[in-house]
Design an enzyme around this catalytic site. Structure first.
Site, short mmCIF file in Angstrom:
data_model
loop_
_atom_site.label_atom_id
_atom_site.label_comp_id
_atom_site.label_asym_id
_atom_site.label_seq_id
_atom_site.Cartn_x
_atom_site.Cartn_y
_atom_site.Cartn_z
N ARG A 16 19.49 9.61 -22.42
CA ARG A 16 18.54 8.67 -21.81
C ARG A 16 18.97 7.23 -22.05
O ARG A 16 18.93 6.39 -21.13
CB ARG A 16 17.14 8.92 -22.37
N ARG A 155 27.02 7.14 -13.20
CA ARG A 155 25.58 7.39 -13.38
C ARG A 155 25.14 8.71 -12.76
O ARG A 155 24.42 9.51 -13.38
CB ARG A 155 24.78 6.22 -12.75
N LYS A 166 19.71 20.66 -20.86
CA LYS A 166 18.52 21.44 -20.51
C LYS A 166 18.83 22.94 -20.55
O LYS A 166 17.99 23.75 -20.96
CB LYS A 166 18.00 21.02 -19.14
N ASN A 192 11.18 15.38 -13.51
CA ASN A 192 10.08 14.79 -14.28
C ASN A 192 9.62 13.55 -13.51
O ASN A 192 10.21 12.48 -13.63
CB ASN A 192 10.56 14.43 -15.69
N GLU A 196 10.78 9.50 -13.50
CA GLU A 196 11.36 8.87 -12.32
C GLU A 196 10.61 7.59 -11.95
O GLU A 196 11.22 6.57 -11.62
CB GLU A 196 11.35 9.85 -11.14
N THR A 243 21.81 12.75 -8.13
CA THR A 243 21.91 13.21 -9.51
C THR A 243 21.33 14.61 -9.64
O THR A 243 21.91 15.48 -10.32
CB THR A 243 21.15 12.25 -10.46
N GLU A 247 23.08 18.18 -10.82
CA GLU A 247 22.50 19.06 -11.84
C GLU A 247 22.33 20.48 -11.30
O GLU A 247 22.66 21.46 -11.98
CB GLU A 247 21.15 18.51 -12.30
#
Length: 259
Positions: A16, A155, A166, A192, A196, A243, A247
């Site tokens: 984070r 990023r 996760k 989440n 966001e 992103t 994932e």
């Protein structure tokens, strides 16, 4: 976060903090690019006669930069993803043996084509100070573009580390989703909405802070270099969805290494 210490890499607080730091880089890069015209000739394929090359001036400039950076080991780092992976040169410096953190197929997860497309077609027109070309600044434009593209790429592909963290935290849950090829379920598990929204709010504040002359901050016309709402919208419409794509693509193949 220290890539030589795997135990630090998959800690979500560390991830984070890294992502928040990347926001600063991207905001500053967009501000830097905003001082130039849109410069369409930089992005037009074969606009300039470049020997033995088929593509735009930006493509060529980015390729040359990546070749140079590959020689100083940039793309040996696990958090760097090249736009031209098949064109890199061998490093001049001795290799670095990074401990394995991500899955073996990680280099195959590459969305840089999508990043380049939305940057040229969506970001540049919105942040450029004016439309059209300035011949004397075409080189400067491409340099700014490269900095911004590399920052965006890092990023977005950092989503691999989020996905791995996760997965490690809930292997059984993700195994069920992966075996069922439940893309929607995977998307829901990595989303989440509150976080966001926090990101978007933070970007607006950073845009206001970094993009305005401090002496004009409280004036009636602060003259922001890039509209903060544009930066937040670009994140919402492109950076965050891409992103998530990284994932999901990463997680869908995660059982390959378990086998």
């Amino acid at each position: 976060m220290d890539f030589m210490k795997p135990e630090t890499v998959l800690q979500l607080p560390n991830i984070r903090q890294a992502l928040i730091r990347m926001e600063d880089t991207i905001v500053f890069d967009l501000i830097e690019r905003s001082q130039f015209y849109s410069s369409p000739s930089v992005y037009e394929p074969n606009k300039y006669n470049i020997p033995n090359f088929n593509g735009s001036f930006l493509d060529w400039s980015l390729l040359q930069m990546e070749k140079t950076h590959s020689q100083v080991r940039r793309y040996e780092a696990p958090d760097e993803v090249p736009f031209f992976p098949d064109e890199l040169l061998p490093p001049i410096l001795p290799p670095v043996e990074y401990p394995s953190v991500l899955a073996s197929y990680t280099k195959e997860i590459n969305v840089n084509k999508e990043i380049l497309n939305f940057y040229v077609n969506e970001i540049v027109p919105q942040i450029s100070c004016k439309a059209g070309d300035q011949q004397e600044n075409l080189g400067s434009v491409s340099v700014c573009d490269i900095d911004t593209l590399q920052a965006l790429s890092r990023r977005i592909h950092f989503g691999k580390f989020v996905a791995e963290a996760k997965y490690q935290a809930d292997k059984e849950g993700y195994k069920k989703l992966i075996l069922a090829k439940d893309i929607k379920g995977i998307e829901e598990s990595i989303t989440n909405s509150a976080v966001e929204e926090m990101i978007l709010d933070r970007l607006v504040e950073k845009g206001k802070t970094y993009g305005v002359d401090p002496s004009m901050r409280y004036s009636q016309n602060p003259q922001s270099k890039v509209q903060p709402e544009i930066i937040a919208k670009l994140y919402k419409d492109y950076v965050i969805p891409l992103t998530k794509k990284v994932e999901v693509d990463y997680l869908l193949r995660r059982l390959e290494d378990e086998e």
